[in-house]
Design a protein around this motif. Structure first.
Motif, PDB file in Angstrom:
ATOM      1  N   LEU A 203       3.704   4.763  -6.911  1.00 22.87           N
ATOM      2  CA  LEU A 203       3.554   4.247  -8.271  1.00 22.87           C
ATOM      3  C   LEU A 203       2.273   4.777  -8.904  1.00 22.87           C
ATOM      4  CD1 LEU A 203       4.554   2.411 -10.550  1.00 22.87           C
ATOM      5  CD2 LEU A 203       3.344   0.521  -9.434  1.00 22.87           C
ATOM      6  N   TYR A 204       1.189   4.779  -8.153  1.00 19.48           N
ATOM      7  CA  TYR A 204      -0.081   5.284  -8.661  1.00 19.48           C
ATOM      8  C   TYR A 204       0.031   6.773  -9.003  1.00 19.48           C
ATOM      9  CZ  TYR A 204      -5.058   6.057  -9.197  1.00 19.48           C
ATOM     10  OH  TYR A 204      -6.290   6.382  -9.704  1.00 19.48           O
ATOM     11  N   ARG A 205       0.686   7.529  -8.155  1.00 21.39           N
ATOM     12  CA  ARG A 205       0.881   8.963  -8.400  1.00 21.39           C
ATOM     13  C   ARG A 205       1.685   9.170  -9.686  1.00 21.39           C
ATOM     14  NH1 ARG A 205       1.780  10.419  -3.581  1.00 21.39           N
ATOM     15  NH2 ARG A 205       3.889   9.637  -3.485  1.00 21.39           N
ATOM     16  N   GLU A 206       2.731   8.355  -9.876  1.00 20.83           N
ATOM     17  CA  GLU A 206       3.556   8.483 -11.075  1.00 20.83           C
ATOM     18  C   GLU A 206       2.757   8.157 -12.335  1.00 20.83           C
ATOM     19  OE1 GLU A 206       7.979   7.160 -12.652  1.00 20.83           O
ATOM     20  OE2 GLU A 206       7.217   6.312 -10.795  1.00 20.83           O
ATOM     21  N   VAL A 207       1.953   7.107 -12.287  1.00 20.19           N
ATOM     22  CA  VAL A 207       1.124   6.746 -13.443  1.00 20.19           C
ATOM     23  C   VAL A 207       0.121   7.855 -13.741  1.00 20.19           C
ATOM     24  CG1 VAL A 207      -0.668   5.156 -14.252  1.00 20.19           C
ATOM     25  CG2 VAL A 207       1.424   4.260 -13.218  1.00 20.19           C
ATOM     26  N   THR A 208      -0.504   8.393 -12.715  1.00 15.85           N
ATOM     27  CA  THR A 208      -1.474   9.470 -12.896  1.00 15.85           C
ATOM     28  C   THR A 208      -0.820  10.693 -13.538  1.00 15.85           C
ATOM     29  OG1 THR A 208      -2.733   8.703 -10.993  1.00 15.85           O
ATOM     30  CG2 THR A 208      -3.131  10.966 -11.696  1.00 15.85           C
ATOM     31  N   GLU A 209       0.380  11.042 -13.086  1.00 13.22           N
ATOM     32  CA  GLU A 209       1.099  12.186 -13.657  1.00 13.22           C
ATOM     33  C   GLU A 209       1.441  11.936 -15.127  1.00 13.22           C
ATOM     34  OE1 GLU A 209       4.432  12.712 -11.069  1.00 13.22           O
ATOM     35  OE2 GLU A 209       3.206  13.584  -9.468  1.00 13.22           O
ATOM     36  N   LEU A 210       1.824  10.703 -15.457  1.00 13.83           N
ATOM     37  CA  LEU A 210       2.144  10.380 -16.850  1.00 13.83           C
ATOM     38  C   LEU A 210       0.899  10.477 -17.731  1.00 13.83           C
ATOM     39  CD1 LEU A 210       4.543   7.352 -16.308  1.00 13.83           C
ATOM     40  CD2 LEU A 210       5.163   9.646 -17.106  1.00 13.83           C
ATOM     41  N   LEU A 211      -0.224   9.973 -17.238  1.00 13.69           N
ATOM     42  CA  LEU A 211      -1.464  10.074 -18.008  1.00 13.69           C
ATOM     43  C   LEU A 211      -1.873  11.528 -18.199  1.00 13.69           C
ATOM     44  CD1 LEU A 211      -3.466   7.114 -16.446  1.00 13.69           C
ATOM     45  CD2 LEU A 211      -2.444   7.206 -18.733  1.00 13.69           C
TER      46      LEU A 211
ATOM     47  N   LEU B 215      -1.361  -5.700  -5.497  1.00 12.25           N
ATOM     48  CA  LEU B 215      -2.034  -6.388  -6.595  1.00 12.25           C
ATOM     49  C   LEU B 215      -3.297  -5.630  -7.001  1.00 12.25           C
ATOM     50  CD1 LEU B 215      -2.169  -8.797  -8.489  1.00 12.25           C
ATOM     51  CD2 LEU B 215      -3.379 -10.043  -6.695  1.00 12.25           C
ATOM     52  N   GLY B 216      -4.060  -5.172  -6.016  1.00 13.50           N
ATOM     53  CA  GLY B 216      -5.256  -4.381  -6.311  1.00 13.50           C
ATOM     54  C   GLY B 216      -4.917  -3.114  -7.083  1.00 13.50           C
ATOM     55  N   LEU B 217      -3.818  -2.479  -6.724  1.00 10.58           N
ATOM     56  CA  LEU B 217      -3.373  -1.276  -7.415  1.00 10.58           C
ATOM     57  C   LEU B 217      -3.056  -1.578  -8.877  1.00 10.58           C
ATOM     58  CD1 LEU B 217      -2.293   1.697  -7.379  1.00 10.58           C
ATOM     59  CD2 LEU B 217      -0.080   0.667  -6.895  1.00 10.58           C
ATOM     60  N   LEU B 218      -2.322  -2.663  -9.128  1.00 11.61           N
ATOM     61  CA  LEU B 218      -1.978  -3.026 -10.502  1.00 11.61           C
ATOM     62  C   LEU B 218      -3.229  -3.296 -11.333  1.00 11.61           C
ATOM     63  CD1 LEU B 218       1.089  -5.371  -9.848  1.00 11.61           C
ATOM     64  CD2 LEU B 218       1.127  -3.011 -10.710  1.00 11.61           C
ATOM     65  N   VAL B 219      -4.189  -3.994 -10.755  1.00 11.58           N
ATOM     66  CA  VAL B 219      -5.439  -4.278 -11.467  1.00 11.58           C
ATOM     67  C   VAL B 219      -6.187  -2.974 -11.750  1.00 11.58           C
ATOM     68  CG1 VAL B 219      -7.709  -5.365 -11.260  1.00 11.58           C
ATOM     69  CG2 VAL B 219      -5.648  -6.627 -10.610  1.00 11.58           C
TER      70      VAL B 219
ATOM     71  N   ALA C 299       0.826  -1.215   0.000  1.00  3.42           N
ATOM     72  CA  ALA C 299       0.000   0.000   0.000  1.00  3.42           C
ATOM     73  C   ALA C 299       0.858   1.261   0.000  1.00  3.42           C
ATOM     74  CB  ALA C 299      -0.940  -0.004   1.200  1.00  3.42           C
ATOM     75  N   GLU C 300       1.894   1.277   0.804  1.00  2.67           N
ATOM     76  CA  GLU C 300       2.741   2.478   0.911  1.00  2.67           C
ATOM     77  C   GLU C 300       3.508   2.745  -0.384  1.00  2.67           C
ATOM     78  OE1 GLU C 300       3.894   5.898   2.497  1.00  2.67           O
ATOM     79  OE2 GLU C 300       2.531   4.506   3.464  1.00  2.67           O
ATOM     80  N   GLN C 301       4.185   1.730  -0.919  1.00  6.17           N
ATOM     81  CA  GLN C 301       4.935   1.898  -2.162  1.00  6.17           C
ATOM     82  C   GLN C 301       3.992   2.139  -3.339  1.00  6.17           C
ATOM     83  OE1 GLN C 301       8.007   2.378  -2.259  1.00  6.17           O
ATOM     84  NE2 GLN C 301       8.825   1.429  -0.423  1.00  6.17           N
ATOM     85  N   GLY C 302       2.808   1.528  -3.269  1.00  2.32           N
ATOM     86  CA  GLY C 302       1.836   1.667  -4.341  1.00  2.32           C
ATOM     87  C   GLY C 302       1.346   3.088  -4.530  1.00  2.32           C
ATOM     88  N   LYS C 303       1.293   3.850  -3.451  1.00  2.00           N
ATOM     89  CA  LYS C 303       0.860   5.249  -3.551  1.00  2.00           C
ATOM     90  C   LYS C 303       1.759   6.023  -4.506  1.00  2.00           C
ATOM     91  CE  LYS C 303      -1.024   5.464   1.123  1.00  2.00           C
ATOM     92  NZ  LYS C 303      -0.833   6.038   2.461  1.00  2.00           N
TER      93      LYS C 303
END
Length: 75
Positions: free
Chosen positions: A24-32, A54-58, A18-22
Protein backbone atom coordinates in the motif's frame (compact mmCIF):
# COMPACT_ATOMS: atom_id res chain seq x y z
CA UNK A 1 -13.10 25.17 -18.77
CA UNK A 2 -12.62 23.75 -15.27
CA UNK A 3 -9.86 21.37 -14.40
CA UNK A 4 -10.12 18.91 -11.56
CA UNK A 5 -7.20 17.50 -9.61
CA UNK A 6 -6.18 13.95 -10.29
CA UNK A 7 -7.93 11.60 -7.85
CA UNK A 8 -7.25 7.98 -6.98
CA UNK A 9 -9.24 5.84 -4.54
CA UNK A 10 -7.41 2.92 -2.94
CA UNK A 11 -9.36 0.23 -1.12
CA UNK A 12 -7.13 -2.20 0.75
CA UNK A 13 -8.98 -5.37 1.76
CA UNK A 14 -8.69 -7.87 4.56
CA UNK A 15 -5.76 -7.44 6.92
CA UNK A 16 -3.49 -4.41 6.96
CA UNK A 17 -0.26 -5.38 8.67
CA UNK A 18 3.43 -4.72 8.07
CA UNK A 19 3.59 -7.05 5.06
CA UNK A 20 0.42 -5.79 3.33
CA UNK A 21 1.30 -2.22 4.29
CA UNK A 22 4.49 -2.32 2.23
CA UNK A 23 2.46 -2.74 -0.93
CA UNK A 24 0.00 0.00 0.00
CA UNK A 25 2.81 2.40 0.87
CA UNK A 26 4.57 1.63 -2.43
CA UNK A 27 1.33 2.28 -4.34
CA UNK A 28 0.77 5.62 -2.59
CA UNK A 29 4.37 6.66 -3.24
CA UNK A 30 4.03 5.80 -6.94
CA UNK A 31 0.80 7.82 -7.17
CA UNK A 32 2.43 10.84 -5.53
CA UNK A 33 5.39 10.53 -7.93
CA UNK A 34 2.88 10.46 -10.81
CA UNK A 35 1.42 13.81 -9.64
CA UNK A 36 -1.86 12.35 -8.41
CA UNK A 37 -3.10 15.24 -6.30
CA UNK A 38 -5.75 13.52 -4.18
CA UNK A 39 -5.53 10.03 -2.73
CA UNK A 40 -8.46 8.55 -0.84
CA UNK A 41 -7.76 5.45 1.23
CA UNK A 42 -11.06 3.69 1.83
CA UNK A 43 -10.65 1.35 4.80
CA UNK A 44 -14.23 0.08 4.82
CA UNK A 45 -13.26 -3.40 3.63
CA UNK A 46 -10.43 -3.94 6.11
CA UNK A 47 -11.20 -6.62 8.68
CA UNK A 48 -8.13 -6.09 10.87
CA UNK A 49 -5.42 -3.43 11.25
CA UNK A 50 -2.43 -4.13 13.49
CA UNK A 51 -0.15 -1.48 14.99
CA UNK A 52 2.12 -1.55 11.93
CA UNK A 53 -0.83 -0.95 9.62
CA UNK A 54 -2.16 1.87 11.79
CA UNK A 55 1.28 3.48 11.92
CA UNK A 56 1.48 3.29 8.14
CA UNK A 57 -1.90 5.02 7.72
CA UNK A 58 -0.86 7.80 10.11
CA UNK A 59 2.48 8.23 8.29
CA UNK A 60 0.71 8.48 4.92
CA UNK A 61 -1.73 11.06 6.27
CA UNK A 62 1.13 13.17 7.57
CA UNK A 63 3.23 12.90 4.41
CA UNK A 64 0.56 13.64 1.81
CA UNK A 65 -0.97 17.08 1.73
CA UNK A 66 -4.02 15.75 -0.09
CA UNK A 67 -4.43 12.28 1.40
CA UNK A 68 -7.90 11.50 2.74
CA UNK A 69 -8.62 8.49 4.94
CA UNK A 70 -12.11 6.99 5.09
CA UNK A 71 -12.42 4.70 8.10
CA UNK A 72 -16.08 3.81 7.92
CA UNK A 73 -16.96 0.47 9.46
CA UNK A 74 -19.42 -1.98 7.95
CA UNK A 75 -21.27 -4.41 10.18
Amino acid sequence: MSTYPALKILQPQGILDAEQGKGLYREVTELLDADIQWIVIDCSTLTFVDSSGLGLLVRMLRSGEHTVLNCSHRT
